[in-house]
Design a protein around this motif. Structure first.
Motif, PDB file in Angstrom:
ATOM      1  N   LEU A 162     -60.345 -29.640-103.190  1.00  0.00           N
ATOM      2  CA  LEU A 162     -60.502 -30.280-104.491  1.00  0.00           C
ATOM      3  C   LEU A 162     -60.449 -29.266-105.631  1.00  0.00           C
ATOM      4  O   LEU A 162     -60.160 -29.609-106.769  1.00  0.00           O
TER       5      LEU A 162
ATOM      6  N   GLN B  51     -57.600 -29.308-107.963  1.00  0.00           N
ATOM      7  CA  GLN B  51     -57.547 -30.165-109.146  1.00  0.00           C
ATOM      8  C   GLN B  51     -57.889 -29.373-110.392  1.00  0.00           C
ATOM      9  O   GLN B  51     -57.684 -29.824-111.503  1.00  0.00           O
TER      10      GLN B  51
ATOM     11  N   PHE C 291     -39.433 -34.335-106.513  1.00  0.00           N
ATOM     12  CA  PHE C 291     -38.585 -35.335-105.870  1.00  0.00           C
ATOM     13  C   PHE C 291     -37.305 -35.419-106.691  1.00  0.00           C
ATOM     14  O   PHE C 291     -37.307 -35.967-107.787  1.00  0.00           O
TER      15      PHE C 291
ATOM     16  N   TRP D 182     -35.779 -38.685-108.188  1.00  0.00           N
ATOM     17  CA  TRP D 182     -36.573 -39.448-109.141  1.00  0.00           C
ATOM     18  C   TRP D 182     -36.526 -38.791-110.518  1.00  0.00           C
ATOM     19  O   TRP D 182     -36.278 -37.605-110.649  1.00  0.00           O
TER      20      TRP D 182
ATOM     21  N   LYS E 132     -41.174 -40.294-113.209  1.00  0.00           N
ATOM     22  CA  LYS E 132     -41.710 -40.766-111.937  1.00  0.00           C
ATOM     23  C   LYS E 132     -42.387 -39.626-111.189  1.00  0.00           C
ATOM     24  O   LYS E 132     -43.438 -39.816-110.573  1.00  0.00           O
TER      25      LYS E 132
ATOM     26  N   ILE F 108     -46.268 -39.784-109.912  1.00  0.00           N
ATOM     27  CA  ILE F 108     -46.707 -39.515-108.544  1.00  0.00           C
ATOM     28  C   ILE F 108     -47.780 -38.430-108.550  1.00  0.00           C
ATOM     29  O   ILE F 108     -48.829 -38.543-107.918  1.00  0.00           O
TER      30      ILE F 108
ATOM     31  N   GLN G 166     -51.505 -39.160-109.669  1.00  0.00           N
ATOM     32  CA  GLN G 166     -52.460 -39.828-108.762  1.00  0.00           C
ATOM     33  C   GLN G 166     -53.455 -38.845-108.153  1.00  0.00           C
ATOM     34  O   GLN G 166     -54.548 -39.215-107.783  1.00  0.00           O
ATOM     35  N   PHE G 167     -53.015 -37.605-108.027  1.00  0.00           N
ATOM     36  CA  PHE G 167     -53.847 -36.629-107.332  1.00  0.00           C
ATOM     37  C   PHE G 167     -54.857 -35.940-108.260  1.00  0.00           C
ATOM     38  O   PHE G 167     -55.683 -35.168-107.812  1.00  0.00           O
TER      39      PHE G 167
ATOM     40  N   MET H  45     -57.977 -37.954-101.204  1.00  0.00           N
ATOM     41  CA  MET H  45     -56.597 -37.833-101.639  1.00  0.00           C
ATOM     42  C   MET H  45     -55.607 -38.287-100.570  1.00  0.00           C
ATOM     43  O   MET H  45     -54.412 -38.295-100.794  1.00  0.00           O
TER      44      MET H  45
ATOM     45  N   GLU I 199     -53.378 -41.454-101.371  1.00  0.00           N
ATOM     46  CA  GLU I 199     -52.341 -41.112-102.356  1.00  0.00           C
ATOM     47  C   GLU I 199     -51.195 -40.360-101.683  1.00  0.00           C
ATOM     48  O   GLU I 199     -50.022 -40.601-101.959  1.00  0.00           O
ATOM     49  N   LEU I 200     -51.586 -39.458-100.776  1.00  0.00           N
ATOM     50  CA  LEU I 200     -50.573 -38.663-100.085  1.00  0.00           C
ATOM     51  C   LEU I 200     -49.693 -39.556 -99.216  1.00  0.00           C
ATOM     52  O   LEU I 200     -48.462 -39.448 -99.219  1.00  0.00           O
TER      53      LEU I 200
ATOM     54  N   LYS J 162     -49.149 -42.708 -99.557  1.00  0.00           N
ATOM     55  CA  LYS J 162     -48.319 -43.528-100.445  1.00  0.00           C
ATOM     56  C   LYS J 162     -47.086 -42.724-100.880  1.00  0.00           C
ATOM     57  O   LYS J 162     -45.957 -43.235-100.862  1.00  0.00           O
ATOM     58  N   THR J 163     -47.325 -41.487-101.255  1.00  0.00           N
ATOM     59  CA  THR J 163     -46.226 -40.620-101.691  1.00  0.00           C
ATOM     60  C   THR J 163     -45.206 -40.429-100.582  1.00  0.00           C
ATOM     61  O   THR J 163     -43.996 -40.514-100.813  1.00  0.00           O
TER      62      THR J 163
ATOM     63  N   LEU K  66     -43.179 -43.571-100.117  1.00  0.00           N
ATOM     64  CA  LEU K  66     -42.265 -43.729-101.250  1.00  0.00           C
ATOM     65  C   LEU K  66     -41.069 -42.800-101.095  1.00  0.00           C
ATOM     66  O   LEU K  66     -39.927 -43.185-101.317  1.00  0.00           O
ATOM     67  N   ALA K  67     -41.368 -41.557-100.688  1.00  0.00           N
ATOM     68  CA  ALA K  67     -40.310 -40.558-100.589  1.00  0.00           C
ATOM     69  C   ALA K  67     -39.309 -40.923 -99.498  1.00  0.00           C
ATOM     70  O   ALA K  67     -38.142 -40.555 -99.562  1.00  0.00           O
TER      71      ALA K  67
END
Lengths: 295, 217, 125
Positions: free
Chosen positions: A72, A75, A87, A90, A94, A98, A101-102, B1, B4-5, B7-8, B11-12
């Motif tokens: 953590l 962050q 990516f 994208w 986008k 993505i 979110q983290f 986390m 989220e990971l 999901k990523t 998606l990828a």
């Protein structure tokens, strides 16, 4: 509170070793990391962020130990390395969404305003970006969550002069806000002269000098004087290219050097200041010469 | 986390997954042209797509693990490992389900024996992926010798029976024969052997990945 | 606020900053309540360390020439005209004393000094 505390960080490769490095950056501190190619700057950064395993030592960021089980702390990190993966299919938008979110502290409006100031079009796909545009996107990613620690490894590579200036302004604002510490590795000291308070020199994997910038700029001077015979070995001074009777030296303690010259009967000494860049070049040159003497 | 990971990751990979699905649908429609609608024929037809998929997956799998770490996201190596494998498992499960569905609908002779054969096939692919994944992950370990030893071991595993065959002038006992033997084992034993092998390899892969010295390319 | 760091001056960075800001306050160039640049902002513009500007501002605070507002920054203090001139007089006297001492060491006498002084003042007009 120390926002970055490195104790005895070490990394060994065959024929090369980094550390042990000890370093502490307090909140609001901006430090430039300077070193020749291969001095270990990037290895140090990689060990700090964990993309390369360190062989020893501890690192804490904003009071949190950084190890593999506790992530953590990331962050609290804004990092720019030699390459940031995105990516490619994208858009910039986008990719940011993505990433956001983290990071609970992510501010979308901040991300967008930074992109705008860097003149980065977020509606384009990342694969159409140039190297500089990718770097701009990394800058947005590194700053949008206002992290406690900014680790920037030669971030201005590939940036145009305007973007470089904007980057420095952005960093200045982060530090001025007073909630962050910055370590900025660069080959161009002049670039961070206004930003960095501290200059940290890395040579052959160890910190050889860690000084407040003005402590250096107050002591280092360029001295020129007139003397019929060559004055050898002036204390603290490195002779520069000169033609008798006019002589020039660069001194790392100009008062001591000038006092010595006055003892030799030379009174008309012209003393001028050096920029941090000039001083850094001298220090790096001395480092390199020192290494040559040993080998 | 971790959510989220995950999901990523999905998606990828969604386009690749969608492509696999569409190709399957395409082959199902194509099968309508043929008289013989046995599941084996369908599997044979889709296997080209399937193996291309396997190769793409295994490459992107190791690539993804490294990129997420490189991107400095606040996730652990272990989370990245599991997220990446979950994508592969989901995709393989979907492919197997499609085969099941095809068999149930179109193949009059689709029986329990064929179901277990399909499961074995899926598990066989997983074992193969794990073996390759370990090779990729060993690349990041120090000393690099481990990687080469592993590659040499695999090469030996494949070539030794062949050499042995040539010398002893005996047929059988090549690796492919061994694999065939595994596939033709009684249902329960075959599944059990492959499952244990896969779980073992997966854990070994995790251990290797966590011990990587560098997560850079 | 445009300050200039001299390449040649032997004065320290801190002295150079201090002297220039002080002169501008005393000469009324910077009016009462004028907001001085932030410490970091000035450090950035002059390419000096934060600590250097900090010390210069601290000295100005101690001299009562500026005041700080918590979290806002530094402002030029309200100085009665008499104070301004008193500070200016004191400063000039100190500076002049040093010059006079140096001149006497070099052998100038009172008459010569007075002549120089009158001439210098005359040029001003």
């Amino acid at each position: 509170m120390a926002y970055l505390e490195i104790n005895g960080l070490a990394k060994h490769y065959t024929g090369y070793a980094l550390g042990p490095v000890n370093l502490q950056l307090d909140c609001g501190c901006a430090a430039a990391l300077i070193g020749a190619n291969g001095a270990g700057k990037s290895t140090l950064f990689r060990c700090l962020v964990g993309s390369v395993r360190r062989d020893g030592g501890t690192v804490s960021v904003a009071g949190q130990q950084t190890d593999e089980q506790h992530v953590l702390w990331r962050q609290q990190l804004g990092y720019i390395g030699d390459f940031t993966p995105f990516f490619n299919d994208w858009t910039g938008h986008k990719n940011l969404r993505i990433r956001s979110q983290f990071y609970p502290a992510w501010q979308s409006h901040k991300a967008e305003s930074i992109a705008e100031r860097l003149q980065l079009d977020l509606n384009k796909k990342v694969k159409t970006y140039s190297t500089g545009q990718r770097t701009k996107l990394s800058i947005v990613c590194a700053l949008a969550h206002s992290p406690a620690l900014l680790l920037f490894d030669e971030p201005s590579n590939g940036l145009d002069p305007v973007a470089r200036q904007t980057l420095l302004e952005l960093l200045f604002e982060e530090i001025e806000a007073g909630e962050t510490a910055l370590l900025y590795a660069t080959h161009h000291v002049s670039e961070v002269e206004g930003l960095a308070d501290r200059l940290i020199f890395l040579n052959n994997g160890t910190v050889t000098l860690d000084a407040i910038k003005d402590d250096l700029t107050e002591k280092w001077r360029h001295l020129s004087f007139r003397s019929e015979q060559a004055i050898g070995s002036i204390p603290y001074a490195t002779p520069q290219k000169s033609e008798l009777p006019y002589q020039q030296v660069i001194s790392e303690d100009y008062e001591a050097s000038a006092a010595f010259l006055q003892q030799q009967g030379i009174h008309d000494i012209e003393i001028s200041r050096l920029s941090a860049e000039q001083i850094a070049v001298e220090i790096l040159r001395n480092n390199a010469n020192g290494a040559n003497h040993v080998s | 986390m971790f959510p989220e990971l995950l999901k990523t990751e999905f998606l990828a990979n969604r386009f690749l997954m969608l492509l696999g699905l569409l190709l399957n649908v395409f082959f199902i429609l194509l099968m309508g042209v043929f008289d013989d609608r046995a599941v084996d024929v369908f599997i044979g037809a889709t296997s080209i797509v399937f193996y291309i998929h396997v190769i793409v997956m295994v490459v992107s799998h190791s690539d993804q693990k490294i990129t997420r770490l490189y991107a400095q996201l606040p996730v652990t190596t272990q989370q990245i490992f599991w997220a990446s494998w979950l994508v592969i498992l989901t995709w393989l499960a979907a492919q197997t389900l499609i085969w099941f569905a095809y068999g149930l609908w179109f193949d009059a002779e689709f029986e329990a024996a064929q179901i277990s054969l399909l499961l074995q096939r899926a598990l066989g692919v997983l074992v193969f992926l794990a073996v390759i994944s370990i090779a990729f992950d060993l690349w990041g370990c120090r000393p690099r010798l481990w990687f080469w030893l592993y590659v040499a071991f695999l090469a030996g595993l494949i070539s030794l029976p062949i050499i042995f065959d040539v010398n002893s002038d005996r047929s059988g006992q090549t690796l492919s024969d061994l694999l065939l033997a595994t596939f033709s084992m009684s249902t329960g034993t075959g599944l059990a052997v492959l499952s244990v092998l896969f779980v073992g390899l997966l854990l070994a892969d995790l251990a290797v990945f966590k011990r990587n010295d560098s997560y850079l390319y | 606020m445009l300050l200039h760091i001299s390449e040649q001056s032997s004065a320290t960075l801190q002295e150079q900053i201090l002297v220039q800001i002080r002169a501008r306050i005393l000469s009324n160039e910077l009016a009462t309540d004028f907001a001085l640049p932030s410490i970091r902002g000035l450090a950035k513009d002059l390419k000096v360390s934060v600590i250097t500007v900090q010390r210069a501002y601290d000295t100005l605070l101690n001299e009562g020439l500026i005041y700080a507002r918590r979290g806002k920054g530094f402002y030029v203090a309200a100085l009665p005209e008499s104070d301004r001139s008193a500070v200016a007089v004191a400063r000039f006297e100190t500076n002049l004393q040093q010059l006079l001492d140096a001149a006497r060491r070099d052998g100038l006498d009172e008459t010569q000094l007075q002549q120089i002084f009158t001439r210098a003042l005359g040029k001003e007009d």
